[in-house]
Design an enzyme around this catalytic site. Sequence first.
Site, PDB file in Angstrom:
ATOM      1  N   HIS A 221      59.131 -55.624  52.831  1.00 56.95           N
ATOM      2  CA  HIS A 221      58.414 -55.275  54.065  1.00 56.95           C
ATOM      3  C   HIS A 221      56.947 -55.006  53.741  1.00 56.95           C
ATOM      4  O   HIS A 221      56.612 -54.554  52.636  1.00 56.95           O
ATOM      5  CB  HIS A 221      59.057 -54.072  54.765  1.00 56.95           C
ATOM      6  CG  HIS A 221      58.915 -52.764  54.044  1.00 56.95           C
ATOM      7  ND1 HIS A 221      57.844 -51.916  54.245  1.00 56.95           N
ATOM      8  CD2 HIS A 221      59.707 -52.148  53.116  1.00 56.95           C
ATOM      9  CE1 HIS A 221      58.000 -50.824  53.478  1.00 56.95           C
ATOM     10  NE2 HIS A 221      59.114 -50.952  52.788  1.00 56.95           N
TER      11      HIS A 221
ATOM     12  N   ASP B 101      54.807 -53.368  56.130  1.00 56.02           N
ATOM     13  CA  ASP B 101      54.269 -52.249  56.890  1.00 56.02           C
ATOM     14  C   ASP B 101      54.269 -51.007  56.015  1.00 56.02           C
ATOM     15  O   ASP B 101      54.956 -50.945  54.980  1.00 56.02           O
ATOM     16  CB  ASP B 101      55.073 -52.018  58.167  1.00 56.02           C
ATOM     17  CG  ASP B 101      56.548 -51.718  57.899  1.00 56.02           C
ATOM     18  OD1 ASP B 101      57.146 -52.421  57.062  1.00 56.02           O
ATOM     19  OD2 ASP B 101      57.107 -50.787  58.510  1.00 56.02           O
TER      20      ASP B 101
ATOM     21  N   ASP C 259      55.146 -49.172  47.940  1.00 58.42           N
ATOM     22  CA  ASP C 259      56.093 -49.259  49.068  1.00 58.42           C
ATOM     23  C   ASP C 259      55.453 -50.010  50.227  1.00 58.42           C
ATOM     24  O   ASP C 259      54.885 -49.408  51.114  1.00 58.42           O
ATOM     25  CB  ASP C 259      56.493 -47.844  49.493  1.00 58.42           C
ATOM     26  CG  ASP C 259      57.519 -47.824  50.603  1.00 58.42           C
ATOM     27  OD1 ASP C 259      58.188 -48.851  50.820  1.00 58.42           O
ATOM     28  OD2 ASP C 259      57.642 -46.780  51.286  1.00 58.42           O
TER      29      ASP C 259
ATOM     30  N   GLU D  38      59.749 -51.969  58.886  1.00 55.50           N
ATOM     31  CA  GLU D  38      60.758 -51.204  58.146  1.00 55.50           C
ATOM     32  C   GLU D  38      60.552 -49.699  58.291  1.00 55.50           C
ATOM     33  O   GLU D  38      61.504 -48.943  58.477  1.00 55.50           O
ATOM     34  CB  GLU D  38      60.735 -51.607  56.669  1.00 55.50           C
ATOM     35  CG  GLU D  38      61.908 -51.071  55.854  1.00 55.50           C
ATOM     36  CD  GLU D  38      61.675 -49.697  55.229  1.00 55.50           C
ATOM     37  OE1 GLU D  38      62.642 -49.096  54.745  1.00 55.50           O
ATOM     38  OE2 GLU D  38      60.513 -49.217  55.239  1.00 55.50           O
ATOM     39  N   GLU D  39      59.286 -49.265  58.218  1.00 55.80           N
ATOM     40  CA  GLU D  39      59.011 -47.823  58.287  1.00 55.80           C
ATOM     41  C   GLU D  39      59.275 -47.257  59.677  1.00 55.80           C
ATOM     42  O   GLU D  39      59.342 -46.043  59.858  1.00 55.80           O
ATOM     43  CB  GLU D  39      57.560 -47.540  57.872  1.00 55.80           C
ATOM     44  CG  GLU D  39      57.170 -48.030  56.480  1.00 55.80           C
ATOM     45  CD  GLU D  39      57.846 -47.274  55.338  1.00 55.80           C
ATOM     46  OE1 GLU D  39      58.689 -46.389  55.616  1.00 55.80           O
ATOM     47  OE2 GLU D  39      57.531 -47.569  54.168  1.00 55.80           O
TER      48      GLU D  39
ATOM     49  N   ASP E 234      62.682 -51.989  46.852  1.00 59.85           N
ATOM     50  CA  ASP E 234      62.054 -51.051  47.790  1.00 59.85           C
ATOM     51  C   ASP E 234      62.426 -49.606  47.457  1.00 59.85           C
ATOM     52  O   ASP E 234      62.629 -48.793  48.347  1.00 59.85           O
ATOM     53  CB  ASP E 234      62.475 -51.401  49.226  1.00 59.85           C
ATOM     54  CG  ASP E 234      61.655 -50.667  50.271  1.00 59.85           C
ATOM     55  OD1 ASP E 234      60.541 -50.231  49.956  1.00 59.85           O
ATOM     56  OD2 ASP E 234      62.133 -50.519  51.417  1.00 59.85           O
TER      57      ASP E 234
ATOM     58  N   HIS F 102      55.328 -42.831  50.445  1.00 58.17           N
ATOM     59  CA  HIS F 102      55.240 -42.046  51.688  1.00 58.17           C
ATOM     60  C   HIS F 102      54.314 -40.838  51.546  1.00 58.17           C
ATOM     61  O   HIS F 102      54.045 -40.155  52.532  1.00 58.17           O
ATOM     62  CB  HIS F 102      56.610 -41.544  52.176  1.00 58.17           C
ATOM     63  CG  HIS F 102      57.505 -42.620  52.681  1.00 58.17           C
ATOM     64  ND1 HIS F 102      58.542 -42.383  53.556  1.00 58.17           N
ATOM     65  CD2 HIS F 102      57.537 -43.950  52.444  1.00 58.17           C
ATOM     66  CE1 HIS F 102      59.162 -43.515  53.830  1.00 58.17           C
ATOM     67  NE2 HIS F 102      58.567 -44.491  53.157  1.00 58.17           N
TER      68      HIS F 102
END
Length: 506
Positions: A131, A133, A164, A198-199, A227, A477
Amino acid sequence: MDPKLGRMAASLLALLLLLEGGMFSSHSPPPAPLEKVFQYIDLHQDEFVQTLKEWVAIESDSVQPVPRFRQELFRMMAVAADTLQRLGARVTSVDMGSQQLPDGQSLPIPPVILAELGNDPTKGTVCFYGHLDVQPADQGDGWLTDPYVLTEVDGKLYGRGATDNKGPVLAWINAVSAFRALEQDLPVNIKFIIEGMEEAGSVALEELVEKEKNRFFSGVDYIVISDNLWISQRKPAITYGTRGNSYFTVEVKCRDQDFHSGTFGGILHEPMADLVALLGSLVDSSGHILVPGIYDEVAPLTEEEINTYKAIHLDLEEYRNSSRVEKFLFDTKEEILMHLWRYPSLSIHGIEGAFDEPGAKTVIPGQVIGKFSIRLVPHMNVSVVEKQVTRHLEDVFSKRNSSNKMVVSMTLGLHPWIANVNDTQYLAAKRAIRTVFGTEPDMIRDGSTIPIAKMFQEIVHKSVVLIPLGAVDDGEHSQNEKINRWNYIEGTKLFAAFFLEMAQLH
């Protein structure tokens, strides 16, 4: 040149390469087909870092539902599609429609990229999921550098999405590009499924996978996801399981308005007192969940599994210090890993409707909502857990003889995922790690939830493997997210070696 001097020069060069390569470089050279590929990757690593810098600069935040970030997401997906087309892939950007938000506005969902490289029926076909995003990031939130300007400090590449998941996606693309640039035949057919939501919960992705089950995925033999992270700073890992998640709310209501504690204190069943009692009934001080029957379906512990935990490299002191925690609930590596991965846990997240501002406000909330979740493990069932939790809270609440109303809701239910570590691609990943890093990988699970792994396994019915590239301290994150240059470049080699091992084992 004097032969003796030549040998000395060669020895010195080997020593320098060994020191530069890091912890696991004292192993035999790569197989002949990979030697030139690895050299190419080393020689072009600055270009690979520059591409990552360009991708990190795109503020592809899917969490904040504002038009500017959606435009950035569309730009990110277009850049990725163009990159794959230039590699020679057949690329389809699937229109995913729009997303209706609670406030009534509608935002377009970025397209999902489906790409294919090679269709040789004699070769295995590996599909990579990634992903592009990212989570929100703002320099004012504690970043030491601009989160959207990839900044290298002491071999660490800082930037939102670096680990990520833009770095791992690019590592896979870089590995393919090395074979292409050297005009070497790709050992396997390769497919890509790359999303941009995804997030935000992979909006509409499950429907697409279901729809493409007998088309795009029909020829796929194996699925690879990258991931998540290693459990150490320098030792690579393969992930074969994740926990699920059941997220609950419990609402206790007396009336819509709050009360003054001087006027009503002492004559009410206070909603907050009820809620605190309910939340306090869920888990004890040792982390043991108090909901009756919750452990009944947990898979029994085997001797083989215990030995797996013993073999994992985990420095407890370093882990505790990096976590900035004074003491964990358990004292041994094995107990900590088991309670992170193979036993359920219950966490209380917050209370909505309570007074939480600075200062003193003598209010009795008229209605409060508690939020908690249970991380699920094999072979727990989401619907059974929902019934057990609801029954337990109803029993506790009834014993309080409260006149308030209580409602329990499960707002999210995601099953745990576990794979067979004897599948072909797990053996291929182990071999590839030995080739690149000169060590056996840690075979790990992830205590969090990666719904996409379970989704692929259940819908496509193919083996799924998680091959993380990032180190445990990458801070996904979080502020100052990074990927080490070493992990990014050696990870690119790992994927190249994985292609070859898959071809030999298929």
